[in-house]
Design a protein around this motif. Structure first.
Motif, PDB file in Angstrom:
ATOM      1  N   LYS A 146      34.559  55.437  37.559  1.00 50.05           N
ATOM      2  CA  LYS A 146      34.805  54.149  38.209  1.00 50.05           C
ATOM      3  C   LYS A 146      35.122  53.062  37.194  1.00 50.05           C
ATOM      4  CE  LYS A 146      29.892  52.871  38.407  1.00 50.05           C
ATOM      5  NZ  LYS A 146      28.757  52.520  39.306  1.00 50.05           N
ATOM      6  N   GLU A 147      34.684  53.261  35.939  1.00 50.74           N
ATOM      7  CA  GLU A 147      34.936  52.263  34.899  1.00 50.74           C
ATOM      8  C   GLU A 147      36.423  52.058  34.632  1.00 50.74           C
ATOM      9  OE1 GLU A 147      30.768  53.447  34.556  1.00 50.74           O
ATOM     10  OE2 GLU A 147      32.643  54.577  34.762  1.00 50.74           O
ATOM     11  N   LEU A 148      37.243  53.016  35.042  1.00 51.85           N
ATOM     12  CA  LEU A 148      38.685  52.861  34.857  1.00 51.85           C
ATOM     13  C   LEU A 148      39.201  51.627  35.596  1.00 51.85           C
ATOM     14  CD1 LEU A 148      41.329  54.018  33.729  1.00 51.85           C
ATOM     15  CD2 LEU A 148      41.511  55.425  35.788  1.00 51.85           C
ATOM     16  N   SER A 149      38.487  51.217  36.623  1.00 55.06           N
ATOM     17  CA  SER A 149      38.897  50.044  37.403  1.00 55.06           C
ATOM     18  C   SER A 149      38.849  48.759  36.583  1.00 55.06           C
ATOM     19  CB  SER A 149      38.009  49.892  38.640  1.00 55.06           C
ATOM     20  OG  SER A 149      36.661  49.654  38.269  1.00 55.06           O
ATOM     21  N   PRO A 169      37.373  57.203  42.772  1.00 58.89           N
ATOM     22  CA  PRO A 169      36.353  56.207  43.125  1.00 58.89           C
ATOM     23  C   PRO A 169      36.973  55.005  43.825  1.00 58.89           C
ATOM     24  CG  PRO A 169      36.758  56.215  40.760  1.00 58.89           C
ATOM     25  CD  PRO A 169      37.483  57.396  41.313  1.00 58.89           C
ATOM     26  N   GLN A 170      36.250  54.477  44.794  1.00 54.04           N
ATOM     27  CA  GLN A 170      36.745  53.346  45.572  1.00 54.04           C
ATOM     28  C   GLN A 170      37.066  52.147  44.685  1.00 54.04           C
ATOM     29  OE1 GLN A 170      37.539  53.140  48.860  1.00 54.04           O
ATOM     30  NE2 GLN A 170      38.294  51.097  48.320  1.00 54.04           N
ATOM     31  N   GLU A 171      36.358  52.034  43.561  1.00 53.75           N
ATOM     32  CA  GLU A 171      36.558  50.890  42.662  1.00 53.75           C
ATOM     33  C   GLU A 171      37.984  50.790  42.131  1.00 53.75           C
ATOM     34  OE1 GLU A 171      32.190  51.763  42.670  1.00 53.75           O
ATOM     35  OE2 GLU A 171      34.051  52.934  42.591  1.00 53.75           O
ATOM     36  N   LEU A 172      38.734  51.900  42.154  1.00 54.11           N
ATOM     37  CA  LEU A 172      40.097  51.855  41.623  1.00 54.11           C
ATOM     38  C   LEU A 172      41.024  50.977  42.457  1.00 54.11           C
ATOM     39  CD1 LEU A 172      40.935  55.401  40.226  1.00 54.11           C
ATOM     40  CD2 LEU A 172      39.675  53.508  39.208  1.00 54.11           C
ATOM     41  N   PRO A 192      43.131  59.214  49.147  1.00 57.93           N
ATOM     42  CA  PRO A 192      41.887  58.468  48.938  1.00 57.93           C
ATOM     43  C   PRO A 192      41.985  57.028  49.439  1.00 57.93           C
ATOM     44  CG  PRO A 192      42.489  59.685  46.958  1.00 57.93           C
ATOM     45  CD  PRO A 192      43.665  59.760  47.879  1.00 57.93           C
ATOM     46  N   PRO A 193      40.920  56.506  50.045  1.00 57.13           N
ATOM     47  CA  PRO A 193      40.914  55.107  50.489  1.00 57.13           C
ATOM     48  C   PRO A 193      41.252  54.131  49.370  1.00 57.13           C
ATOM     49  CG  PRO A 193      39.030  56.277  51.398  1.00 57.13           C
ATOM     50  CD  PRO A 193      39.687  57.212  50.424  1.00 57.13           C
ATOM     51  N   ASN A 197      44.224  51.046  49.420  1.00 59.39           N
ATOM     52  CA  ASN A 197      43.877  49.635  49.227  1.00 59.39           C
ATOM     53  C   ASN A 197      44.401  49.042  47.924  1.00 59.39           C
ATOM     54  OD1 ASN A 197      42.404  49.467  51.665  1.00 59.39           O
ATOM     55  ND2 ASN A 197      40.626  50.418  50.695  1.00 59.39           N
ATOM     56  N   MET A 198      45.246  49.790  47.219  1.00 57.69           N
ATOM     57  CA  MET A 198      45.827  49.247  45.988  1.00 57.69           C
ATOM     58  C   MET A 198      46.952  48.284  46.352  1.00 57.69           C
ATOM     59  SD  MET A 198      45.897  52.640  43.549  1.00 57.69           S
ATOM     60  CE  MET A 198      44.359  53.333  42.905  1.00 57.69           C
ATOM     61  N   PRO A 199      46.792  47.002  46.078  1.00 57.08           N
ATOM     62  CA  PRO A 199      47.727  45.996  46.600  1.00 57.08           C
ATOM     63  C   PRO A 199      49.131  46.037  46.019  1.00 57.08           C
ATOM     64  CG  PRO A 199      46.181  44.986  45.080  1.00 57.08           C
ATOM     65  CD  PRO A 199      45.699  46.391  45.303  1.00 57.08           C
TER      66      PRO A 199
END
Length: 283
Positions: A146-149, A169-172, A192-193, A197-199
């Motif tokens: 998730k740290e990749l976010s 991970p959702q954090e992305l 993946p969700p 959600n990536m704008p």
């Protein structure tokens, strides 16, 4: 009797002296070996650093570490002395892991470690706030941290042909600048969700995964060829090589036809349709 006692005491004292001497000798020998190993390690680090310096080039104003088809299973810690590097290009080196000190390369813009044997992405990757491109295709990665976010500047992420990645991970979804994402040839059964959600995402490749259906919210930018989709959508023969390359690159027409047919069919499955010659990219 007293003579025997004195003799025994003398023997014990002598034994104790020799045991102490032997113990000290072994300790000194151990320290000497450790010191020699340390010297060897320092020497090897210096030799490795010298070799790495020879691989540093400048292209288009960037300082690049470029290694191709040369064995480097691990990278020495002395590499941090080259922290001015802006780009890593290490291909077919047998690299088994991204070094934990990767986060110290704050100037990195491109990290291209494709075609190696990397199995993990260290959490320290999130410290690379200037990183714009992360290319880790053709490795053995199974999970993405998730740290990749935290890589706020990331625009391009390629994780193709790792074969075992199943989710993100959702954090992305916080990667606000990411426009290009390649997840082809992995084990995704759904999009993946985080991806939905990536704008800023403009291009997504999900080809050769295990997708069975797509959400209605996907109406752009996706290539999902060679997935076990429930609707069978076929493409007409291409009339030219350029047309084939364009279709494989974007898969836009195929995607839109699939979505339209899915909506038309409702709950029915095992339908078959042929792609029309042209489909409006706006759906």
């Amino acid at each position: 009797m007293s003579e025997n006692v004195v003799c025994t005491g003398a023997v014990n004292s002598l034994k104790e002296v020799w045991e102490k001497r032997i113990k000290k000798y072994n300790e000194d020998l151990k320290r000497e070996k450790e010191f020699q190993l340390k010297l060897v390690g320092i020497w090897e680090e210096r030799v490795s650093l010298t070799k790495l310096r020879e691989k540093v080039t400048r292209e288009d104003g960037r300082v690049i570490l470029k290694i191709e088809k040369e064995e480097w299973k691990t990278l020495p810690s002395s590499l941090v002395k080259l922290n001015q590097l802006q780009e890593w290009q290490l291909h077919r080196t047998g690299l088994v892991k991204i070094p934990e000190f990767i986060g110290r390369f704050q100037n990195l813009i491109v990290l291209d470690l494709s075609r190696n044997t990397i199995s993990d992405i260290p959490r320290g990757i999130g410290l690379l706030t200037r990183l714009q491109e992360l290319i880790l295709s053709y490795n053995n990665i199974k999970t993405v941290p998730k740290e990749l976010s935290n890589c706020a500047s990331l625009e391009k992420l390629e994780l193709a042909v790792n074969r075992d990645i199943r989710d993100l991970p959702q954090e992305l979804s916080n990667l606000l600048k990411l426009t290009h994402l390649d997840l082809s040839m992995n084990r995704f059964t759904t999009i993946p969700p985080a991806v939905l959600n990536m704008p800023a995402l403009e291009w997504l490749d999900m080809g050769s995964n295990r997708l069975e259906q797509l959400p209605d919210t996907i109406e752009r930018f996706v290539n999902f060829r060679d997935n076990p989709l429930k609707l069978e959508v076929t493409l007409p023969p291409c009339e030219s090589i350029d047309e084939e390359e364009e279709r494989e690159l974007f898969g836009l027409q195929f995607m839109h036809t699939y979505i339209q047919e899915s909506r038309r069919a409702g709950n029915q499955v095992n339908c078959s349709t042929t792609l029309p010659n042209s489909v409006n990219a706006d759906g």
